[in-house]
Design an enzyme around this catalytic site. Sequence first.
Site, PDB file in Angstrom:
ATOM      1  N   GLY A   1      -6.868   1.592  -1.696  1.00 43.84           N
ATOM      2  CA  GLY A   1      -8.238   1.105  -1.874  1.00 43.84           C
ATOM      3  C   GLY A   1      -9.291   2.171  -1.661  1.00 43.84           C
TER       4      GLY A   1
ATOM      5  N   LYS B   1      -3.871  -9.401  -3.289  1.00 43.63           N
ATOM      6  CA  LYS B   1      -4.472  -9.535  -1.947  1.00 43.63           C
ATOM      7  C   LYS B   1      -5.232 -10.871  -1.872  1.00 43.63           C
ATOM      8  CE  LYS B   1      -4.451  -4.551  -1.737  1.00 43.63           C
ATOM      9  NZ  LYS B   1      -4.945  -3.341  -1.131  1.00 43.63           N
TER      10      LYS B   1
ATOM     11  N   SER C   1      -4.140   3.215  -5.011  1.00 47.39           N
ATOM     12  CA  SER C   1      -5.086   3.623  -6.049  1.00 47.39           C
ATOM     13  C   SER C   1      -4.416   3.998  -7.370  1.00 47.39           C
ATOM     14  CB  SER C   1      -5.987   4.761  -5.538  1.00 47.39           C
ATOM     15  OG  SER C   1      -6.747   4.330  -4.417  1.00 47.39           O
TER      16      SER C   1
ATOM     17  N   GLU D   1       3.533   3.395   0.293  1.00 49.14           N
ATOM     18  CA  GLU D   1       2.079   3.280   0.166  1.00 49.14           C
ATOM     19  C   GLU D   1       1.396   4.070   1.280  1.00 49.14           C
ATOM     20  OE1 GLU D   1       1.008  -0.389  -2.363  1.00 49.14           O
ATOM     21  OE2 GLU D   1       0.829  -0.910  -0.262  1.00 49.14           O
TER      22      GLU D   1
ATOM     23  N   ASN E   1      -0.633  -6.600  -6.808  1.00 48.08           N
ATOM     24  CA  ASN E   1      -0.908  -7.180  -5.490  1.00 48.08           C
ATOM     25  C   ASN E   1      -2.365  -7.627  -5.468  1.00 48.08           C
ATOM     26  OD1 ASN E   1      -1.214  -7.858  -2.825  1.00 48.08           O
ATOM     27  ND2 ASN E   1      -1.079  -5.765  -2.037  1.00 48.08           N
TER      28      ASN E   1
ATOM     29  N   GLU F   1      -1.962  -3.572   5.291  1.00 49.91           N
ATOM     30  CA  GLU F   1      -3.059  -4.440   5.752  1.00 49.91           C
ATOM     31  C   GLU F   1      -2.540  -5.487   6.730  1.00 49.91           C
ATOM     32  OE1 GLU F   1      -4.565  -5.391   1.853  1.00 49.91           O
ATOM     33  OE2 GLU F   1      -5.270  -3.324   1.657  1.00 49.91           O
TER      34      GLU F   1
ATOM     35  N   HIS G   1       3.063  -5.080   4.317  1.00 47.54           N
ATOM     36  CA  HIS G   1       1.938  -4.346   3.723  1.00 47.54           C
ATOM     37  C   HIS G   1       1.093  -3.750   4.851  1.00 47.54           C
ATOM     38  CE1 HIS G   1      -1.775  -3.414   1.653  1.00 47.54           C
ATOM     39  NE2 HIS G   1      -1.051  -3.385   0.548  1.00 47.54           N
TER      40      HIS G   1
HETATM   41  P1  PGA Z   1      -4.924  -0.259  -4.317  1.00 44.07           P
HETATM   42  O1  PGA Z   1      -3.979  -1.180  -3.402  1.00 44.07           O
HETATM   43  O2  PGA Z   1      -4.200  -0.086  -5.648  1.00 44.07           O
HETATM   44  O3  PGA Z   1      -6.209  -1.042  -4.457  1.00 44.07           O
HETATM   45  O4  PGA Z   1      -5.095   1.046  -3.614  1.00 44.07           O
HETATM   46  C1  PGA Z   1      -2.588  -1.000  -3.382  1.00 44.07           C
HETATM   47  C2  PGA Z   1      -1.961  -1.871  -2.334  1.00 44.07           C
HETATM   48  O5  PGA Z   1      -2.569  -2.047  -1.265  1.00 44.07           O
HETATM   49  O6  PGA Z   1      -0.855  -2.417  -2.532  1.00 44.07           O
END
Ligand code: PGA
Length: 250
Positions: free
Chosen positions: A174, A13, A212, A168, A11, A98, A96
């Site tokens: 993140g 982003k 992460s 998630e 992903n 976000e 997601h």
């Molecule tokens: P991350 O993001 O691996 O940077 O924690 C995962 C995601 O948001 O899909």
Amino acid sequence: MPERTPYIAANWKMHKTVAEAAAFVDALLPRIAATQHDVVICAPFTALSAVVERRYGTAVKVAAQNMHDEPSGAFTGEVSAPMLVELDVEAVILGHSERRQLFGETDDALARKVPTALAAGLEPILCVGETEEARDAGQTEAVLEHQLEADLADVGAADLAGVVIAYEPIWAIGTGRTASAEQAEEAIAFVREVIRRRGAAAEQLRILYGGSVKPDNAAQLLARDEIDGALVGGAALDPGSFAEIVEAAG
Ligand code: PGA
């Protein structure tokens, strides 16, 4: 792992221009040439075509990171399922955290988007997960159950197997804080239990962990029977570290 094919998704982003996306794919492909897994790149809209063109003839699938549920209309800034299908995009991330937290994505909209994606032939990667407060309050399962029931309300039992779910936990995205393999497996087993109530598709449907995931924790997470793959953010920006995560899936 049971018969479910491991599913490893990058992903990106809001990262990577067309030139950067092309360079990533060119560097990744030779490193994953032998993989039998589903390897998916979730690119920003502007880089989708560049990734699609480079991956023809390889095992890599391409996904968008969002879409609208209407096929067209007065929705400035939005992109529809037919627009993605025309580009030969095969999948789309929906819900997601976000999008939910920063852009007001609602369960009502997701209840329309998931069946719209399926009807268009796009594989939805539906994200669910709890906040830290919800986990601390012992509400993890209630949150997951609510999201799954609301977002999948209009998906028929026969179509459920075509959905990919990403668990998630928001506190792990993140942040460098990963759920332990036990925590991830426990939540994913619960997600599968909720799906099982709707029928046999639960045994076929892939459920990923995201939050992460890195080359040094991927093997431990992916060794768990219930964890069918990973949705990788930060560590998927580099082709070397993403390839290591693909390899860690066995
Ligand atoms: P991350 O993001 O691996 O940077 O924690 C995962 C995601 O948001 O899909």
